[in-house]
Design a protein around this motif. Structure first.
Motif, PDB file in Angstrom:
ATOM      1  N   PHE A  61      34.344  32.636  48.398  1.00 46.81           N
ATOM      2  CA  PHE A  61      35.726  32.159  48.564  1.00 46.81           C
ATOM      3  C   PHE A  61      36.469  32.389  47.257  1.00 46.81           C
ATOM      4  O   PHE A  61      35.858  32.421  46.184  1.00 46.81           O
ATOM      5  CB  PHE A  61      35.771  30.679  48.960  1.00 46.81           C
ATOM      6  CG  PHE A  61      35.067  29.764  47.991  1.00 46.81           C
ATOM      7  CD1 PHE A  61      33.698  29.534  48.096  1.00 46.81           C
ATOM      8  CD2 PHE A  61      35.780  29.146  46.962  1.00 46.81           C
ATOM      9  CE1 PHE A  61      33.040  28.693  47.200  1.00 46.81           C
ATOM     10  CE2 PHE A  61      35.123  28.305  46.064  1.00 46.81           C
ATOM     11  CZ  PHE A  61      33.755  28.079  46.174  1.00 46.81           C
ATOM     12  N   GLY A  62      37.790  32.595  47.377  1.00 46.79           N
ATOM     13  CA  GLY A  62      38.593  32.790  46.169  1.00 46.79           C
ATOM     14  C   GLY A  62      39.958  32.165  46.359  1.00 46.79           C
ATOM     15  O   GLY A  62      40.721  32.570  47.231  1.00 46.79           O
ATOM     16  N   TRP A  63      40.232  31.109  45.598  1.00 46.74           N
ATOM     17  CA  TRP A  63      41.474  30.358  45.769  1.00 46.74           C
ATOM     18  C   TRP A  63      42.252  30.302  44.461  1.00 46.74           C
ATOM     19  O   TRP A  63      41.678  30.328  43.370  1.00 46.74           O
ATOM     20  CB  TRP A  63      41.174  28.927  46.242  1.00 46.74           C
ATOM     21  CG  TRP A  63      40.369  28.899  47.523  1.00 46.74           C
ATOM     22  CD1 TRP A  63      40.234  29.924  48.419  1.00 46.74           C
ATOM     23  CD2 TRP A  63      39.563  27.823  48.015  1.00 46.74           C
ATOM     24  NE1 TRP A  63      39.417  29.541  49.447  1.00 46.74           N
ATOM     25  CE2 TRP A  63      38.983  28.250  49.229  1.00 46.74           C
ATOM     26  CE3 TRP A  63      39.295  26.526  47.561  1.00 46.74           C
ATOM     27  CZ2 TRP A  63      38.152  27.441  49.991  1.00 46.74           C
ATOM     28  CZ3 TRP A  63      38.462  25.715  48.321  1.00 46.74           C
ATOM     29  CH2 TRP A  63      37.900  26.168  49.521  1.00 46.74           C
ATOM     30  N   HIS A  69      45.716  32.155  38.135  1.00 49.22           N
ATOM     31  CA  HIS A  69      44.273  31.939  38.010  1.00 49.22           C
ATOM     32  C   HIS A  69      43.646  31.758  39.383  1.00 49.22           C
ATOM     33  O   HIS A  69      44.257  31.185  40.274  1.00 49.22           O
ATOM     34  CB  HIS A  69      43.979  30.690  37.174  1.00 49.22           C
ATOM     35  CG  HIS A  69      44.495  30.762  35.773  1.00 49.22           C
ATOM     36  ND1 HIS A  69      45.823  30.637  35.463  1.00 49.22           N
ATOM     37  CD2 HIS A  69      43.842  30.963  34.608  1.00 49.22           C
ATOM     38  CE1 HIS A  69      45.964  30.752  34.154  1.00 49.22           C
ATOM     39  NE2 HIS A  69      44.782  30.951  33.608  1.00 49.22           N
ATOM     40  N   GLN A  70      42.424  32.252  39.505  1.00 48.16           N
ATOM     41  CA  GLN A  70      41.674  31.984  40.731  1.00 48.16           C
ATOM     42  C   GLN A  70      40.313  31.401  40.370  1.00 48.16           C
ATOM     43  O   GLN A  70      39.806  31.610  39.262  1.00 48.16           O
ATOM     44  CB  GLN A  70      41.431  33.282  41.519  1.00 48.16           C
ATOM     45  CG  GLN A  70      42.647  33.782  42.280  1.00 48.16           C
ATOM     46  CD  GLN A  70      42.304  34.964  43.190  1.00 48.16           C
ATOM     47  OE1 GLN A  70      41.308  35.651  42.992  1.00 48.16           O
ATOM     48  NE2 GLN A  70      43.153  35.196  44.180  1.00 48.16           N
ATOM     49  N   PHE A  71      39.732  30.671  41.314  1.00 50.73           N
ATOM     50  CA  PHE A  71      38.315  30.321  41.172  1.00 50.73           C
ATOM     51  C   PHE A  71      37.588  30.886  42.375  1.00 50.73           C
ATOM     52  O   PHE A  71      38.020  30.745  43.509  1.00 50.73           O
ATOM     53  CB  PHE A  71      38.087  28.827  40.985  1.00 50.73           C
ATOM     54  CG  PHE A  71      38.589  27.922  42.084  1.00 50.73           C
ATOM     55  CD1 PHE A  71      39.954  27.721  42.277  1.00 50.73           C
ATOM     56  CD2 PHE A  71      37.693  27.231  42.889  1.00 50.73           C
ATOM     57  CE1 PHE A  71      40.417  26.859  43.275  1.00 50.73           C
ATOM     58  CE2 PHE A  71      38.143  26.359  43.886  1.00 50.73           C
ATOM     59  CZ  PHE A  71      39.519  26.179  44.080  1.00 50.73           C
ATOM     60  N   ASP A  85      47.119  45.004  50.031  1.00 43.87           N
ATOM     61  CA  ASP A  85      47.255  43.542  49.984  1.00 43.87           C
ATOM     62  C   ASP A  85      47.077  43.024  48.559  1.00 43.87           C
ATOM     63  O   ASP A  85      47.445  41.907  48.242  1.00 43.87           O
ATOM     64  CB  ASP A  85      46.198  42.865  50.860  1.00 43.87           C
ATOM     65  CG  ASP A  85      46.376  43.240  52.322  1.00 43.87           C
ATOM     66  OD1 ASP A  85      47.469  43.724  52.680  1.00 43.87           O
ATOM     67  OD2 ASP A  85      45.408  43.072  53.091  1.00 43.87           O
ATOM     68  N   PHE A  86      46.451  43.824  47.733  1.00 45.21           N
ATOM     69  CA  PHE A  86      46.209  43.395  46.353  1.00 45.21           C
ATOM     70  C   PHE A  86      47.001  44.294  45.411  1.00 45.21           C
ATOM     71  O   PHE A  86      46.446  45.160  44.750  1.00 45.21           O
ATOM     72  CB  PHE A  86      44.705  43.463  46.046  1.00 45.21           C
ATOM     73  CG  PHE A  86      43.896  42.635  46.997  1.00 45.21           C
ATOM     74  CD1 PHE A  86      43.669  41.293  46.727  1.00 45.21           C
ATOM     75  CD2 PHE A  86      43.403  43.179  48.170  1.00 45.21           C
ATOM     76  CE1 PHE A  86      42.928  40.517  47.616  1.00 45.21           C
ATOM     77  CE2 PHE A  86      42.671  42.403  49.064  1.00 45.21           C
ATOM     78  CZ  PHE A  86      42.435  41.064  48.789  1.00 45.21           C
ATOM     79  N   GLU A  87      48.308  44.107  45.408  1.00 41.41           N
ATOM     80  CA  GLU A  87      49.155  44.903  44.525  1.00 41.41           C
ATOM     81  C   GLU A  87      48.603  44.789  43.106  1.00 41.41           C
ATOM     82  O   GLU A  87      48.224  43.696  42.680  1.00 41.41           O
ATOM     83  CB  GLU A  87      50.579  44.358  44.535  1.00 41.41           C
ATOM     84  CG  GLU A  87      51.294  44.597  45.844  1.00 41.41           C
ATOM     85  CD  GLU A  87      52.563  43.784  45.896  1.00 41.41           C
ATOM     86  OE1 GLU A  87      53.553  44.226  45.288  1.00 41.41           O
ATOM     87  OE2 GLU A  87      52.537  42.706  46.510  1.00 41.41           O
ATOM     88  N   GLN A 114      38.260  42.736  53.806  1.00 41.80           N
ATOM     89  CA  GLN A 114      37.304  43.849  53.874  1.00 41.80           C
ATOM     90  C   GLN A 114      35.911  43.442  53.386  1.00 41.80           C
ATOM     91  O   GLN A 114      34.925  43.997  53.803  1.00 41.80           O
ATOM     92  CB  GLN A 114      37.800  45.005  52.992  1.00 41.80           C
ATOM     93  CG  GLN A 114      38.812  45.902  53.637  1.00 41.80           C
ATOM     94  CD  GLN A 114      38.266  46.612  54.858  1.00 41.80           C
ATOM     95  OE1 GLN A 114      38.689  46.368  55.981  1.00 41.80           O
ATOM     96  NE2 GLN A 114      37.294  47.516  54.643  1.00 41.80           N
ATOM     97  N   PHE A 115      35.883  42.478  52.466  1.00 37.31           N
ATOM     98  CA  PHE A 115      34.610  42.176  51.801  1.00 37.31           C
ATOM     99  C   PHE A 115      33.886  40.980  52.394  1.00 37.31           C
ATOM    100  O   PHE A 115      32.845  40.568  51.889  1.00 37.31           O
ATOM    101  CB  PHE A 115      34.813  41.995  50.293  1.00 37.31           C
ATOM    102  CG  PHE A 115      36.138  41.369  49.922  1.00 37.31           C
ATOM    103  CD1 PHE A 115      37.288  42.153  49.833  1.00 37.31           C
ATOM    104  CD2 PHE A 115      36.229  40.013  49.678  1.00 37.31           C
ATOM    105  CE1 PHE A 115      38.514  41.581  49.489  1.00 37.31           C
ATOM    106  CE2 PHE A 115      37.450  39.447  49.329  1.00 37.31           C
ATOM    107  CZ  PHE A 115      38.599  40.234  49.256  1.00 37.31           C
ATOM    108  N   THR A 116      34.442  40.382  53.448  1.00 31.83           N
ATOM    109  CA  THR A 116      33.711  39.313  54.135  1.00 31.83           C
ATOM    110  C   THR A 116      33.771  39.544  55.645  1.00 31.83           C
ATOM    111  O   THR A 116      34.741  40.082  56.166  1.00 31.83           O
ATOM    112  CB  THR A 116      34.307  37.914  53.817  1.00 31.83           C
ATOM    113  OG1 THR A 116      35.724  37.975  53.928  1.00 31.83           O
ATOM    114  CG2 THR A 116      33.928  37.455  52.422  1.00 31.83           C
TER     115      THR A 116
HETATM  116  N1  PHE Z   1      40.004  37.827  46.844  1.00 32.41           N
HETATM  117  C1  PHE Z   1      40.749  37.249  47.925  1.00 32.41           C
HETATM  118  C2  PHE Z   1      42.221  37.092  47.485  1.00 32.41           C
HETATM  119  O1  PHE Z   1      42.520  37.231  46.322  1.00 32.41           O
HETATM  120  C3  PHE Z   1      40.204  35.919  48.347  1.00 32.41           C
HETATM  121  C4  PHE Z   1      38.819  35.937  48.861  1.00 32.41           C
HETATM  122  C5  PHE Z   1      37.754  35.737  48.021  1.00 32.41           C
HETATM  123  C6  PHE Z   1      38.581  36.130  50.208  1.00 32.41           C
HETATM  124  C7  PHE Z   1      36.455  35.737  48.503  1.00 32.41           C
HETATM  125  C8  PHE Z   1      37.304  36.138  50.709  1.00 32.41           C
HETATM  126  C9  PHE Z   1      36.249  35.928  49.869  1.00 32.41           C
HETATM  127  O2  PHE Z   1      43.070  36.809  48.296  1.00 32.41           O
END
Ligand code: PHE
Length: 343
Positions: free
Chosen positions: A310-312, A212-214, A150-152, A254-256
């Motif tokens: 969270f990561g948006w 960019h993500q936060f 999912d994270f190419e 996987q991480f939450t």
């Molecule tokens: N890292 C995930 C993404 O890039 C987003 C995410 C961040 C999901 C933190 C859950 C917790 O899509």
């Protein structure tokens, strides 16, 4: 010869009065003093003058030359003064040089950072080039786990670092989660907002390979889903305005655990459904309660502490703000000033 000299003097005076530009002035000067000019030609004739008269004529030649020269100087000054007077109008407003401004993404970043800083988050940054372990393994995604697809990811062509794995261009800001736990030496409370560049090999109307993500990460005793939801509601109110609503939708990371996708009501239709959103909701991004394995990877005891994350995407989130609609996200980084200067 005396008469000729005086004629030249008088003539030149008359002509000088009519001169309007410095070009005309130069032309007149040459016509008098140039090699074949009137004065030069006349002054030459001194050789034909009988000896006894030579001295007086000679003095006259010099005197006439001086007089004409002086009047040229005088006229030159006059011309300069009038041209300055005509050119400088001190009442005209000054021309302001064009000034640039910060890029729309930079503006969005500082706005988002401020919103989280107001409720006690600390802004951090972690390497854009990171090790696989921080990007994946520490986040409960072991080697060969399908979730990694999912994270190419862009890999750096360099030897791996043993357990830390290969070098990668960080594909998400989640790579900073365990780094932050390490920075805090495994001692909560942690309230981090990690804003950074991320890289994935995608290029289409809604993806640029750099974006960019936060990422928010909160860890303390007794943190639960209500804290997560309350924070999102606060953010939505501050960033999007009081009318927009958010919802959590079950998802998987996987991480939450549990994991959610966060949606916000569409601004175009007010949540009724339209061409942009289809069913009234737009997707902000992923979130969830930090997985115990991730806490353990950061040396935090999962029996004592819990957290949410969270990561948006900055670009995505900013586009969802009122009044901004972009058909092709790539224009953000095409350096077209006509587009960029609108923000
Ligand atoms: N890292 C995930 C993404 O890039 C987003 C995410 C961040 C999901 C933190 C859950 C917790 O899509």
């Amino acid at each position: 010869m005396e008469k000729d000299l005086l004629n030249i003097q008088e003539d030149t005076h008359k002509k000088l009065k009519a001169v309007k530009t410095s070009q005309e002035l130069t032309a007149l000067y040459l016509s008098v003093f140039g090699k074949s000019g009137r004065f030069a030609q006349t002054a030459k004739r001194i050789q034909e003058i009988p000896k006894d008269k030579k001295k007086t004529i000679g003095l006259l030649v010099n005197k006439v030359k001086q007089t004409i020269d002086d009047s040229f100087d005088k006229r030159k000054k006059e011309l300069m003064e009038t041209s300055i007077k005509n050119k400088i109008d001190v009442t005209i407003p000054a021309i302001t040089p064009p000034l640039g401004h910060l890029h729309i993404t930079t503006l969005a970043i500082s706005e988002i950072a401020k919103i989280f800083e107001r409720i006690g988050f600390t802004r951090v940054r972690y390497p854009e080039i990171d090790r696989e372990w921080y990007a994946f393994e520490s986040l409960n995604m072991p080697v060969n786990h399908p979730a990694r697809d999912d994270f190419e990811t862009f890999f750096i062509d360099a030897p791996p670092f043993g357990k830390l794995g290969r070098l990668v261009l960080s594909p998400h800001t989640s790579s900073g989660q365990v780094r932050e736990m390490e920075r805090m030496r495994g001692i909560p409370p942690i309230r981090m907002i990690n804003i950074a560049k991320c890289y994935r090999p995608n290029w289409d109307i809604s993806h640029t390979p750099m974006f960019h993500q936060f990422e928010g990460l909160v860890i303390d005793r007794g943190i639960n889903v209500t804290h997560l939801k309350g924070t999102f509601e606060y953010f939505a109110r501050e960033f999007f305005g009081p009318k927009r609503k958010i919802r959590l939708r079950p998802f998987h990371f996987q991480f939450t655990e549990p994991s959610f996708e966060v949606d916000i009501t569409c601004d175009m239709c007010g949540g009724n459904g339209c061409r942009l959103c289809k069913e009234g909701w737009l997707e902000l991004g992923g979130s969830g309660m930090v997985h115990p394995n991730v806490l353990a990877a950061g040396k935090i005891d999962p029996t004592l502490y819990t957290g949410y994350a969270f990561g948006w995407g900055i670009e995505r989130t900013y586009m969802m703000k009122a009044g901004i609609q972009i058909d092709d996200l790539r224009i953000l980084y095409a350096n077209d000033i006509r587009f960029l200067e609108q923000f």
